[in-house]
Motif scaffolding. Structure first.
Motif, mmCIF file in Angstrom:
data_model
loop_
_atom_site.group_PDB
_atom_site.id
_atom_site.type_symbol
_atom_site.label_atom_id
_atom_site.label_comp_id
_atom_site.label_asym_id
_atom_site.label_seq_id
_atom_site.Cartn_x
_atom_site.Cartn_y
_atom_site.Cartn_z
ATOM 1 N N ILE A 133 5.038 -5.660 12.561
ATOM 2 C CA ILE A 133 5.095 -4.290 13.095
ATOM 3 C C ILE A 133 5.064 -3.259 11.973
ATOM 4 O O ILE A 133 4.309 -2.278 12.017
ATOM 5 N N ILE A 134 5.882 -3.478 10.942
ATOM 6 C CA ILE A 134 5.918 -2.533 9.821
ATOM 7 C C ILE A 134 4.586 -2.538 9.076
ATOM 8 O O ILE A 134 4.093 -1.483 8.630
ATOM 9 N N ARG A 184 2.263 0.690 8.377
ATOM 10 C CA ARG A 184 2.533 1.050 6.988
ATOM 11 C C ARG A 184 1.815 2.317 6.520
ATOM 12 O O ARG A 184 2.351 3.055 5.682
ATOM 13 N N ASN A 185 0.642 2.574 7.049
ATOM 14 C CA ASN A 185 -0.130 3.742 6.605
ATOM 15 C C ASN A 185 0.245 5.025 7.337
ATOM 16 O O ASN A 185 -0.272 6.099 7.011
ATOM 17 N N THR A 186 1.109 4.903 8.322
ATOM 18 C CA THR A 186 1.495 6.083 9.103
ATOM 19 C C THR A 186 2.966 6.450 8.946
ATOM 20 O O THR A 186 3.406 7.474 9.471
ATOM 21 N N SER A 242 9.569 9.217 3.228
ATOM 22 C CA SER A 242 10.938 9.745 3.279
ATOM 23 C C SER A 242 11.786 9.147 4.394
ATOM 24 O O SER A 242 13.018 9.191 4.327
ATOM 25 N N ILE A 243 11.147 8.597 5.424
ATOM 26 C CA ILE A 243 11.920 8.042 6.551
ATOM 27 C C ILE A 243 11.620 6.560 6.771
ATOM 28 O O ILE A 243 11.922 6.020 7.831
ATOM 29 N N ARG A 244 11.039 5.901 5.784
ATOM 30 C CA ARG A 244 10.627 4.508 5.984
ATOM 31 C C ARG A 244 11.811 3.579 6.284
ATOM 32 O O ARG A 244 11.697 2.662 7.092
ATOM 33 N N LEU A 300 5.388 -3.401 3.745
ATOM 34 C CA LEU A 300 4.880 -2.050 3.521
ATOM 35 C C LEU A 300 3.652 -2.016 2.621
ATOM 36 O O LEU A 300 2.982 -0.988 2.518
ATOM 37 N N ASN A 301 3.356 -3.147 1.986
ATOM 38 C CA ASN A 301 2.251 -3.174 1.019
ATOM 39 C C ASN A 301 1.175 -4.200 1.345
ATOM 40 O O ASN A 301 0.250 -4.385 0.545
ATOM 41 N N ASN A 302 1.292 -4.880 2.489
ATOM 42 C CA ASN A 302 0.348 -5.947 2.801
ATOM 43 C C ASN A 302 -0.102 -5.869 4.255
ATOM 44 O O ASN A 302 0.529 -5.234 5.094
#
Length: 206
Positions: A57-58, A62-64, A68-70, A122-124
């Motif tokens: 899901i994350i 990840r691109n949206t 600041s609120i991740r 968050l990076n993949n």
């Protein structure tokens, strides 16, 4: 070579980069829910399911997600999944749900889950993120199962609630080791696993 690299996020956490015995994460639940094998197995399935789904899901979002609120977004996603797992568990096996008590809810703040969301999802892309979540969940669960095996076997003389040692052992004077079901013994068993693991994997020795 490409196939091996693709499945590296799945297999690496099972041993070489295990979240519990290498990264030393998720120790609290490893100490608290491993007195019996059944709660340990249920905790393994719960954490693996939440981690794998949360990673996907994350990763999809990840691109949206504003930077600041991740953390807030990650907590909301994990909390929603944990609520679903908790309700399913209460409907499926209420006794185990009671035995796990607050530890199902504490999956929300499990450092393994938050760490993988932050460092990997968050990076993949979704597929590698799913494999990473599945691998880390299983790597965490392997340790829980091993610890609970020894604690229940020698502490209660049972496995999954079934008596293992024959009755004539007890008639002859054998007694279960009550210390094995105490939390400090879980820490000692984990320490023994870490020692054995690092003895085999020389590259992990400092």
């Amino acid at each position: 070579m490409n196939l091996k690299k693709t499945f590296l996020p799945l297999f690496n956490p099972l041993s070489k980069d295990n979240p519990v015995i290498v990264q030393v994460l998720g120790i609290c639940s490893a100490l608290a829910v491993t007195a019996k094998m059944e709660p340990a197995l249920v905790m393994t399935i719960s954490v693996t399911a939440v981690l794998a789904l949360a990673n996907v899901i994350i990763s999809l979002m990840r691109n949206t997600i504003p930077s600041s609120i991740r953390i807030i977004v990650q907590l909301v996603v994990v909390a929603a999944l944990v609520v679903v797992v908790d309700q399913v568990l209460k409907a499926w096996n209420y006794e185990v749900s009671k035995a796990l008590s607050v530890f199902i809810g504490l999956i929300i703040t499990n450092c393994i889950i938050m760490g993988r969301l932050e460092a990997f999802a968050l990076n993949n892309r979704p597929w590698p993120s799913f494999l990473d979540g599945l691998g880390n969940g299983l790597g965490y669960g392997i340790i829980l199962i091993i610890v609970s095996f020894f604690r229940e076997l020698f502490g209660s003389g049972t496995l999954f609630g079934c008596q293992v040692f024959p009755q004539w052992w007890y008639d002859a004077g054998y007694q279960n080791n009550g210390m094995m079901i105490l939390p400090p013994m879980a820490l000692i068993v984990v320490a023994c696993i870490i020692w054995a693991h690092r003895s085999i994997n020389k590259d992990l020795q400092e």
